[in-house]
Design a protein around this motif. Structure first.
Motif, PDB file in Angstrom:
ATOM      1  N   LEU A  47      -7.002 -40.545  11.497  1.00  0.00           N
ATOM      2  CA  LEU A  47      -6.830 -40.400  12.946  1.00  0.00           C
ATOM      3  C   LEU A  47      -7.016 -38.946  13.370  1.00  0.00           C
ATOM      4  N   LEU A  48      -6.586 -38.026  12.528  1.00  0.00           N
ATOM      5  CA  LEU A  48      -6.781 -36.599  12.798  1.00  0.00           C
ATOM      6  C   LEU A  48      -8.270 -36.278  12.895  1.00  0.00           C
ATOM      7  N   GLU A  49      -9.057 -36.806  11.969  1.00  0.00           N
ATOM      8  CA  GLU A  49     -10.502 -36.549  11.971  1.00  0.00           C
ATOM      9  C   GLU A  49     -11.166 -37.129  13.213  1.00  0.00           C
ATOM     10  N   GLU A  50     -10.716 -38.321  13.606  1.00  0.00           N
ATOM     11  CA  GLU A  50     -11.275 -38.947  14.810  1.00  0.00           C
ATOM     12  C   GLU A  50     -10.980 -38.099  16.046  1.00  0.00           C
ATOM     13  N   GLY A  51      -9.743 -37.615  16.142  1.00  0.00           N
ATOM     14  CA  GLY A  51      -9.376 -36.775  17.285  1.00  0.00           C
ATOM     15  C   GLY A  51     -10.109 -35.455  17.294  1.00  0.00           C
ATOM     16  N   LEU A  52     -10.300 -34.854  16.121  1.00  0.00           N
ATOM     17  CA  LEU A  52     -11.062 -33.604  16.027  1.00  0.00           C
ATOM     18  C   LEU A  52     -12.484 -33.791  16.528  1.00  0.00           C
ATOM     19  N   THR A  53     -13.121 -34.883  16.114  1.00  0.00           N
ATOM     20  CA  THR A  53     -14.499 -35.157  16.521  1.00  0.00           C
ATOM     21  C   THR A  53     -14.609 -35.336  18.032  1.00  0.00           C
ATOM     22  N   GLU A  54     -13.648 -36.078  18.614  1.00  0.00           N
ATOM     23  CA  GLU A  54     -13.699 -36.315  20.052  1.00  0.00           C
ATOM     24  C   GLU A  54     -13.465 -35.031  20.844  1.00  0.00           C
ATOM     25  N   LEU A  55     -12.454 -34.278  20.453  1.00  0.00           N
ATOM     26  CA  LEU A  55     -12.170 -33.032  21.180  1.00  0.00           C
ATOM     27  C   LEU A  55     -13.318 -32.042  21.030  1.00  0.00           C
ATOM     28  N   GLU A  56     -13.954 -32.031  19.877  1.00  0.00           N
ATOM     29  CA  GLU A  56     -15.094 -31.143  19.664  1.00  0.00           C
ATOM     30  C   GLU A  56     -16.219 -31.465  20.647  1.00  0.00           C
ATOM     31  N   GLN A  57     -16.441 -32.759  20.924  1.00  0.00           N
ATOM     32  CA  GLN A  57     -17.482 -33.151  21.879  1.00  0.00           C
ATOM     33  C   GLN A  57     -17.176 -32.629  23.281  1.00  0.00           C
TER      34      GLN A  57
ATOM     35  N   SER B  30     -14.307 -23.603  17.534  1.00  0.00           N
ATOM     36  CA  SER B  30     -13.741 -23.007  16.318  1.00  0.00           C
ATOM     37  C   SER B  30     -12.361 -23.570  15.980  1.00  0.00           C
ATOM     38  N   PHE B  31     -11.732 -24.285  16.914  1.00  0.00           N
ATOM     39  CA  PHE B  31     -10.429 -24.889  16.629  1.00  0.00           C
ATOM     40  C   PHE B  31     -10.532 -25.892  15.474  1.00  0.00           C
ATOM     41  N   VAL B  32     -11.714 -26.491  15.293  1.00  0.00           N
ATOM     42  CA  VAL B  32     -11.879 -27.504  14.249  1.00  0.00           C
ATOM     43  C   VAL B  32     -11.560 -26.907  12.881  1.00  0.00           C
ATOM     44  N   GLU B  33     -12.151 -25.773  12.588  1.00  0.00           N
ATOM     45  CA  GLU B  33     -11.900 -25.134  11.293  1.00  0.00           C
ATOM     46  C   GLU B  33     -10.472 -24.629  11.173  1.00  0.00           C
ATOM     47  N   GLN B  34      -9.902 -24.175  12.308  1.00  0.00           N
ATOM     48  CA  GLN B  34      -8.517 -23.710  12.261  1.00  0.00           C
ATOM     49  C   GLN B  34      -7.561 -24.850  11.914  1.00  0.00           C
ATOM     50  N   VAL B  35      -7.833 -26.041  12.436  1.00  0.00           N
ATOM     51  CA  VAL B  35      -6.991 -27.196  12.116  1.00  0.00           C
ATOM     52  C   VAL B  35      -7.164 -27.575  10.649  1.00  0.00           C
ATOM     53  N   ARG B  36      -8.400 -27.631  10.207  1.00  0.00           N
ATOM     54  CA  ARG B  36      -8.648 -28.012   8.811  1.00  0.00           C
ATOM     55  C   ARG B  36      -8.043 -27.002   7.841  1.00  0.00           C
ATOM     56  N   ALA B  37      -7.948 -25.752   8.269  1.00  0.00           N
ATOM     57  CA  ALA B  37      -7.366 -24.721   7.409  1.00  0.00           C
ATOM     58  C   ALA B  37      -5.872 -24.949   7.167  1.00  0.00           C
TER      59      ALA B  37
ATOM     60  N   LYS C  85      -5.012 -38.348  19.480  1.00  0.00           N
ATOM     61  CA  LYS C  85      -5.334 -38.812  18.121  1.00  0.00           C
ATOM     62  C   LYS C  85      -5.241 -37.656  17.130  1.00  0.00           C
ATOM     63  N   LEU C  86      -5.751 -36.519  17.550  1.00  0.00           N
ATOM     64  CA  LEU C  86      -5.689 -35.321  16.701  1.00  0.00           C
ATOM     65  C   LEU C  86      -4.233 -35.005  16.368  1.00  0.00           C
ATOM     66  N   SER C  87      -3.400 -34.939  17.399  1.00  0.00           N
ATOM     67  CA  SER C  87      -1.993 -34.585  17.198  1.00  0.00           C
ATOM     68  C   SER C  87      -1.263 -35.643  16.375  1.00  0.00           C
ATOM     69  N   GLU C  88      -1.433 -36.921  16.757  1.00  0.00           N
ATOM     70  CA  GLU C  88      -0.720 -37.985  16.045  1.00  0.00           C
ATOM     71  C   GLU C  88      -1.166 -38.069  14.591  1.00  0.00           C
TER      72      GLU C  88
ATOM     73  N   TYR D 281      -1.042 -42.432  27.413  1.00  0.00           N
ATOM     74  CA  TYR D 281      -2.232 -41.686  26.987  1.00  0.00           C
ATOM     75  C   TYR D 281      -2.480 -41.894  25.499  1.00  0.00           C
ATOM     76  N   THR D 282      -3.738 -42.093  25.123  1.00  0.00           N
ATOM     77  CA  THR D 282      -4.074 -42.446  23.740  1.00  0.00           C
ATOM     78  C   THR D 282      -5.119 -41.534  23.107  1.00  0.00           C
ATOM     79  N   GLY D 283      -5.793 -40.709  23.881  1.00  0.00           N
ATOM     80  CA  GLY D 283      -6.846 -39.863  23.328  1.00  0.00           C
ATOM     81  C   GLY D 283      -6.874 -38.512  24.010  1.00  0.00           C
ATOM     82  N   THR D 284      -7.957 -38.234  24.721  1.00  0.00           N
ATOM     83  CA  THR D 284      -8.087 -36.980  25.456  1.00  0.00           C
ATOM     84  C   THR D 284      -6.922 -36.796  26.422  1.00  0.00           C
ATOM     85  N   VAL D 285      -6.332 -35.597  26.441  1.00  0.00           N
ATOM     86  CA  VAL D 285      -5.299 -35.252  27.421  1.00  0.00           C
ATOM     87  C   VAL D 285      -5.625 -33.882  27.995  1.00  0.00           C
TER      88      VAL D 285
END
Length: 450
Positions: A250-260, A236-243, A174-177, A286-290
């Motif tokens: 969908l990007l925000e949803e994937g960021l939240t899931e991967l952060e967990q 810390s990847f979350v802030e790097q992506v947002r930067a 989700k993050l990537s897509e 595959y649709t989410g976590t990989v």
């Protein structure tokens, strides 16, 4: 390492190597069952239509036909033709759909079986190999928390094996897509397939693929590659992506899931899990976590464990059974353990004791001794011939049997440890070898819990 096989791609371990493989399987089974996963086994064959529903790997699938079938070419295009399964996820999805009425959801299963794939044989890539899978599947929905749990279970299981340090490299589709859509690339599956080739062909060629095959601009290709370079051991990847300045729901949803996932792993499996935004996984379901997993210092071996979240691989009409799972390449892992001597077996046979024969008439009495030992869980053989004792001892040594049992004409018993030469009186009703001699032991030569 086993001798060179007469048929490449179909490994056959020698007995002492098989002990190591069994240790790996038993260790995984123990950890999986500690976490409540039950065992299943599915058939070796599926229909071609079932196998090729998702992903594009038809060139690797072994078709199944009778030698006397007249039209082989027709079978290749027949969706009802049979083929050997190339992984355990697709057969498991079919199994869930067919048995849904008998299963309690969320359904937790592990599965250890052979699979077949038409690859070019080399170390780490075989045509017949064993996989060990765990999955959790829900009925209609599956809480994301199971994605976190699966990663932690695998980290624990791999930590219990005699292998070097490993890293679970985790991303979220989700993050990537969402990122790709945010920069204007709508063929997200195509971008993912290109990014999945990053380690094999390099950034320059991936950028060329994005431009020539998917119509990406130079700026879009550069942005996609910048995302793929982000790798952190914490959140810390979350802030790097947002930067990078890209926005999409969908990007925000994937960021939240991967952060967990990464936050839980940082606490419960520190140093084992890395957020790696280059991980894409080529299969379309595959649709989410990989996840992909590598041995540190042995990255050229490829991923030893991979998988992720799938939403609609298992479905019946409008009903879906979303799941998340990971698959360990047992044969790939064992081949590296053996070739690098990360672990060896203390002996090649389960036998702990050889009962000798004084003469040919003592065979029945020797079997009585063996029966008493076996009744208490001590693996025992009886000599086949009443050779000289020296010859019977040499036979035990050649077999790797540590103890030899003697019974004299008066019925007195003695047992000899042929490694040390120590020989003592013993009673077959009570004597037991040391725990480490009771069965073959796997001796690790790397820093791992065995």
């Amino acid at each position: 390492m086993a001798r060179t096989a007469s048929l490449s791609g179909f490994p056959e371990w020698l007995p002492q190597e098989r002990v190591v493989e069994q240790h790996v399987l038993d260790t995984l089974r123990r950890v999986f069952e500690l976490h409540g996963f039950g065992s299943i086994e599915t058939r070796a064959v599926e229909t071609v239509g079932q196998l090729l529903r998702k992903g594009e790997i038809d060139k690797e699938v072994y078709g199944l036909s009778r030698l006397q079938d007249d039209d082989d070419s027709a079978a290749k295009s027949d969706p009802n033709a049979l083929a050997l399964h190339f992984d355990l996820t697709v057969p498991f999805a079919r199994y869930v759909v067919e048995n849904a009425g008998y299963l309690a959801f969320p359904f937790r299963r592990y599965q250890m079986q052979k699979v077949w794939r038409g690859e070019r044989p080399q170390e780490g890539r075989a045509r017949e190999f064993t996989q060990a899978d765990i999955d959790v599947v829900g009925d209609g929905e599956l809480p994301f928390r199971y994605d976190v749990e699966i990663v932690l279970v695998i980290a624990e299981a791999l930590s219990a094996l005699p292998i070097p340090e490993f890293r679970l490299r985790v991303n979220n589709r989700k993050l990537s897509e969402g990122f790709y859509r945010g920069i204007g690339l709508e063929d997200t599956a195509g971008v993912l397939r290109s990014i999945d080739k990053l380690e094999k062909i390099g950034a320059e060629k991936v950028a060329e693929l994005l431009r020539t095959e998917l119509g990406a601009t130079q700026e879009q290709a550069e942005a996609a590659l910048k995302l793929a370079t982000i790798q952190t051991t914490d959140t810390s990847f979350v802030e790097q992506v947002r930067a990078l300045g890209v926005e999409h729901p969908l990007l925000e949803e994937g960021l939240t899931e991967l952060e967990q996932v990464v936050a839980a792993a940082s606490s419960r499996a520190p140093g084992k899990v890395v957020a790696d935004l280059s991980i894409a996984r080529g299969l379309d379901y595959y649709t989410g976590t990989v996840v992909e997993t590598v041995l540190v210092g042995h990255e050229q071996l490829g991923s030893i464990c991979s998988g992720g979240r799938y939403e609609s691989l298992a479905s019946k009409g409008s009903k879906t059974f979303p799941g998340v799972g990971l698959s360990i390449g047992v044969t790939r892992l064992v081949s590296r353990i053996l070739s690098q001597e990360f672990a060896t077996a203390s002996r090649s046979v389960p036998t702990a004791v050889l009962v000798t024969l004084n003469d040919e008439d003592s065979w029945s009495a020797a079997q009585d001794v063996a029966a008493q030992l076996r009744a208490r869980g001590i693996s025992t053989e009886v000599a086949a011939k009443a050779d000289k004792f020296g010859k019977q001892i040499k036979f035990a040594d050649r077999r790797g049997i540590p103890f030899v049992w003697f019974t004299d004409a008066e019925g007195a018993h003695q047992v000899k440890d042929i490694r040390s030469g120590e020989q003592v009186a013993a009673d077959p009703a009570v004597w037991t070898p040391a725990e480490e001699d009771l069965r073959p032991q796997v001796i690790a030569r790397v820093a791992a819990e065995v």
